[in-house]
Design a protein around this motif. Structure first.
Motif, PDB file in Angstrom:
ATOM      1  N   THR A   9      48.325  -8.573  -7.676  1.00  0.00           N
ATOM      2  CA  THR A   9      49.779  -8.433  -7.489  1.00  0.00           C
ATOM      3  C   THR A   9      50.572  -9.504  -8.235  1.00  0.00           C
ATOM      4  OG1 THR A   9      49.629  -9.803  -5.519  1.00  0.00           O
ATOM      5  CG2 THR A   9      49.500  -7.423  -5.192  1.00  0.00           C
ATOM      6  N   TYR A  11      51.850 -11.998 -11.517  1.00  0.00           N
ATOM      7  CA  TYR A  11      52.436 -11.710 -12.839  1.00  0.00           C
ATOM      8  C   TYR A  11      51.320 -11.357 -13.833  1.00  0.00           C
ATOM      9  CZ  TYR A  11      54.948 -12.834 -17.207  1.00  0.00           C
ATOM     10  OH  TYR A  11      55.500 -12.811 -18.465  1.00  0.00           O
ATOM     11  N   THR A  12      50.249 -12.143 -13.843  1.00  0.00           N
ATOM     12  CA  THR A  12      49.141 -11.869 -14.763  1.00  0.00           C
ATOM     13  C   THR A  12      48.286 -10.713 -14.237  1.00  0.00           C
ATOM     14  OG1 THR A  12      49.068 -14.243 -15.209  1.00  0.00           O
ATOM     15  CG2 THR A  12      47.214 -12.939 -16.003  1.00  0.00           C
ATOM     16  N   GLY A  13      48.027 -10.715 -12.933  1.00  0.00           N
ATOM     17  CA  GLY A  13      47.129  -9.727 -12.351  1.00  0.00           C
ATOM     18  C   GLY A  13      47.562  -8.295 -12.605  1.00  0.00           C
ATOM     19  N   TRP A  57      40.407 -11.572   3.120  1.00  0.00           N
ATOM     20  CA  TRP A  57      39.739 -12.699   2.453  1.00  0.00           C
ATOM     21  C   TRP A  57      38.704 -13.298   3.403  1.00  0.00           C
ATOM     22  CZ3 TRP A  57      39.404 -14.188  -2.460  1.00  0.00           C
ATOM     23  CH2 TRP A  57      40.327 -13.681  -3.360  1.00  0.00           C
ATOM     24  N   THR A  80      48.401 -20.388  -5.521  1.00  0.00           N
ATOM     25  CA  THR A  80      49.684 -20.551  -4.841  1.00  0.00           C
ATOM     26  C   THR A  80      50.608 -21.447  -5.678  1.00  0.00           C
ATOM     27  OG1 THR A  80      50.709 -20.930  -2.702  1.00  0.00           O
ATOM     28  CG2 THR A  80      49.047 -22.535  -3.364  1.00  0.00           C
ATOM     29  N   VAL A 103      43.934 -22.128  -1.224  1.00  0.00           N
ATOM     30  CA  VAL A 103      44.106 -20.872  -1.969  1.00  0.00           C
ATOM     31  C   VAL A 103      43.382 -20.963  -3.318  1.00  0.00           C
ATOM     32  CG1 VAL A 103      45.784 -19.265  -2.987  1.00  0.00           C
ATOM     33  CG2 VAL A 103      46.320 -20.445  -0.827  1.00  0.00           C
ATOM     34  N   ASP A 104      43.853 -21.851  -4.183  1.00  0.00           N
ATOM     35  CA  ASP A 104      43.325 -21.880  -5.558  1.00  0.00           C
ATOM     36  C   ASP A 104      41.821 -22.188  -5.570  1.00  0.00           C
ATOM     37  OD1 ASP A 104      46.147 -22.131  -5.506  1.00  0.00           O
ATOM     38  OD2 ASP A 104      46.153 -22.908  -7.533  1.00  0.00           O
ATOM     39  N   LEU A 107      39.651 -19.771  -2.083  1.00  0.00           N
ATOM     40  CA  LEU A 107      39.533 -18.315  -2.271  1.00  0.00           C
ATOM     41  C   LEU A 107      38.681 -17.994  -3.497  1.00  0.00           C
ATOM     42  CD1 LEU A 107      43.060 -16.873  -1.315  1.00  0.00           C
ATOM     43  CD2 LEU A 107      41.094 -17.379   0.133  1.00  0.00           C
ATOM     44  N   SER A 128      42.149 -20.342 -14.816  1.00  0.00           N
ATOM     45  CA  SER A 128      42.412 -21.708 -14.381  1.00  0.00           C
ATOM     46  C   SER A 128      43.682 -22.202 -15.057  1.00  0.00           C
ATOM     47  CB  SER A 128      41.184 -22.566 -14.738  1.00  0.00           C
ATOM     48  OG  SER A 128      41.340 -23.878 -14.255  1.00  0.00           O
ATOM     49  N   PRO A 163      45.215 -21.406 -19.665  1.00  0.00           N
ATOM     50  CA  PRO A 163      46.497 -21.384 -20.381  1.00  0.00           C
ATOM     51  C   PRO A 163      47.343 -22.602 -19.993  1.00  0.00           C
ATOM     52  CG  PRO A 163      46.533 -19.844 -18.560  1.00  0.00           C
ATOM     53  CD  PRO A 163      45.174 -20.470 -18.556  1.00  0.00           C
ATOM     54  N   ILE A 165      51.401 -22.715 -20.058  1.00  0.00           N
ATOM     55  CA  ILE A 165      52.450 -22.107 -19.210  1.00  0.00           C
ATOM     56  C   ILE A 165      52.357 -20.593 -19.381  1.00  0.00           C
ATOM     57  CG2 ILE A 165      54.936 -21.848 -18.799  1.00  0.00           C
ATOM     58  CD1 ILE A 165      55.359 -24.637 -19.774  1.00  0.00           C
ATOM     59  N   ILE A 166      52.343 -19.882 -18.237  1.00  0.00           N
ATOM     60  CA  ILE A 166      52.358 -18.409 -18.273  1.00  0.00           C
ATOM     61  C   ILE A 166      53.781 -17.999 -17.939  1.00  0.00           C
ATOM     62  CG2 ILE A 166      51.318 -16.300 -17.383  1.00  0.00           C
ATOM     63  CD1 ILE A 166      49.039 -18.077 -16.233  1.00  0.00           C
ATOM     64  N   ARG A 171      58.907 -11.689 -15.656  1.00  0.00           N
ATOM     65  CA  ARG A 171      58.094 -12.143 -14.521  1.00  0.00           C
ATOM     66  C   ARG A 171      58.537 -11.519 -13.198  1.00  0.00           C
ATOM     67  NH1 ARG A 171      54.609 -15.742 -12.167  1.00  0.00           N
ATOM     68  NH2 ARG A 171      54.003 -16.990 -13.937  1.00  0.00           N
ATOM     69  N   ARG A 175      61.684 -18.238 -11.544  1.00  0.00           N
ATOM     70  CA  ARG A 175      61.063 -19.563 -11.724  1.00  0.00           C
ATOM     71  C   ARG A 175      61.791 -20.274 -12.859  1.00  0.00           C
ATOM     72  NH1 ARG A 175      54.476 -19.146 -11.188  1.00  0.00           N
ATOM     73  NH2 ARG A 175      54.413 -17.776  -9.375  1.00  0.00           N
ATOM     74  N   GLU A 178      60.010 -23.297 -14.808  1.00  0.00           N
ATOM     75  CA  GLU A 178      58.885 -22.843 -15.629  1.00  0.00           C
ATOM     76  C   GLU A 178      59.395 -22.130 -16.883  1.00  0.00           C
ATOM     77  OE1 GLU A 178      55.319 -21.264 -13.437  1.00  0.00           O
ATOM     78  OE2 GLU A 178      55.976 -19.449 -14.462  1.00  0.00           O
TER      79      GLU A 178
END
Ligand SMILES: NC(=O)c1ccc[n+]([C@@H]2O[C@H](COP(=O)([O-])OP(=O)(O)OC[C@H]3O[C@@H](n4cnc5c(N)ncnc54)[C@H](OP(=O)(O)O)[C@@H]3O)[C@@H](O)[C@H]2O)c1
Length: 235
Positions: A9, A11-13, A57, A80, A103-104, A107, A128, A163, A165-166, A171, A175, A178
């Motif tokens: 869900t 931005y990248t996913g 999870w 997160t 989370v990071d 999970l 990462s 990366p 900055i994504i 988006r 943000r 960013e």
């Protein structure tokens, strides 16, 4: 090819799901069961031709799902942010429950354990971030390093992507810092490149979700990327 996408869900996913589905892969997009936008994601991913999975999870439950799906590739794109932590549920001492470590790191580690328990030989692609390392000073950088270490020691064939900055105009989530860092930073890097110093642009430029998703999917298919940490200039 079958892919399981955790963090679908984000931005990248969601671009990874779109990219894989467009290439004809069978895609299982993982959405947390308590997501307030679950129905919206079902319809968005359904329209892309992807299936939605809402396994909680929990390592054993995820292992059962992975064993049933039998993916060739698992993408782990969860993480997160400081803003999410501020709004996260708190413990009795007022500390956020959804930290970078919970989370990071945790999970990601849980998902590697689930793949091992499921006994499937899938490529594990972990998103990462630049700046992580054994001596990272920030909590974010430290959690990312612990997550990377969990991936590297899992026994799975892995690829890690870092990366800088994504960011992109599409988006959705607001943000401003960013986005400003991406726009102003890229302008400065392009100027340096015009002045004859192209290296920093290759190493530090921002990347949008479409370009990053395409690079992640390419890397997931490339046998030469097994056991490699890809930096911005490799994408
Ligand atoms: N933004 C950058 O500049 C940047 C740079 C380098 C690396 N990264 C890293 O790259 C990854 C992807 O970035 P992105 O911008 O695409 O991320 P994003 O849009 O913030 O998406 C994060 C994903 O993680 C999930 N997630 C967050 N908290 C969770 C929790 N407590 N339990 C389960 N799932 C949770 C979200 O699910 P919900 O939608 O359900 O909340 C979402 O799918 C992130 O981990 C980020 O740290 C980001």
């Amino acid at each position: 090819m079958t892919a399981f996408v955790a963090g679908a869900t984000g931005y990248t996913g969601r671009e990874v799901v779109r990219c894989l589905a467009a290439a004809g892969a069978r895609v299982v997009a993982h959405v947390r069961p308590d997501s307030p936008r679950l129905e919206e994601w079902r319809s968005r991913f359904g329209a892309m031709g992807a299936q939605v999975d809402t396994t909680p999870w929990n390592a054993a439950l995820l292992a059962a799902t992975i064993a049933a799906v039998r993916p060739d590739v698992v993408f782990c794109l969860v993480g997160t942010t400081r803003r999410r932590m501020r709004h996260s549920p708190k413990d009795p001492f007022g500390r956020p429950l959804e930290t970078y470590d919970c989370v990071d790191h945790e999970l990601t580690a849980m998902l590697t354990r689930a793949c091992v328990m499921a006994d499937v030989s899938c490529r594990f692609v972990y998103l990462s971030a630049a700046g992580t390392g054994p001596k990272a000073r920030t909590r974010y950088g430290q959690a990312r390093w612990r997550a990377e270490e969990a991936v590297r020691s899992s026994g799975l064939p892995w690829t890690i992507v870092r990366p800088v900055i994504i960011s992109g105009p599409n988006r959705g989530e607001w943000r401003p810092l960013e986005r400003a860092a991406a726009v102003l930073g890229d302008a400065a890097l392009r100027l340096l490149s015009h002045l004859g110093f192209p290296g920093p642009l290759r190493r530090f430029a921002s990347i949008d979700a479409q370009a990053l998703a395409a690079a992640l999917v390419r890397a997931s298919q490339d046998p030469l990327c097994v056991g490699r940490v890809l930096q911005r200039s490799d994408l």
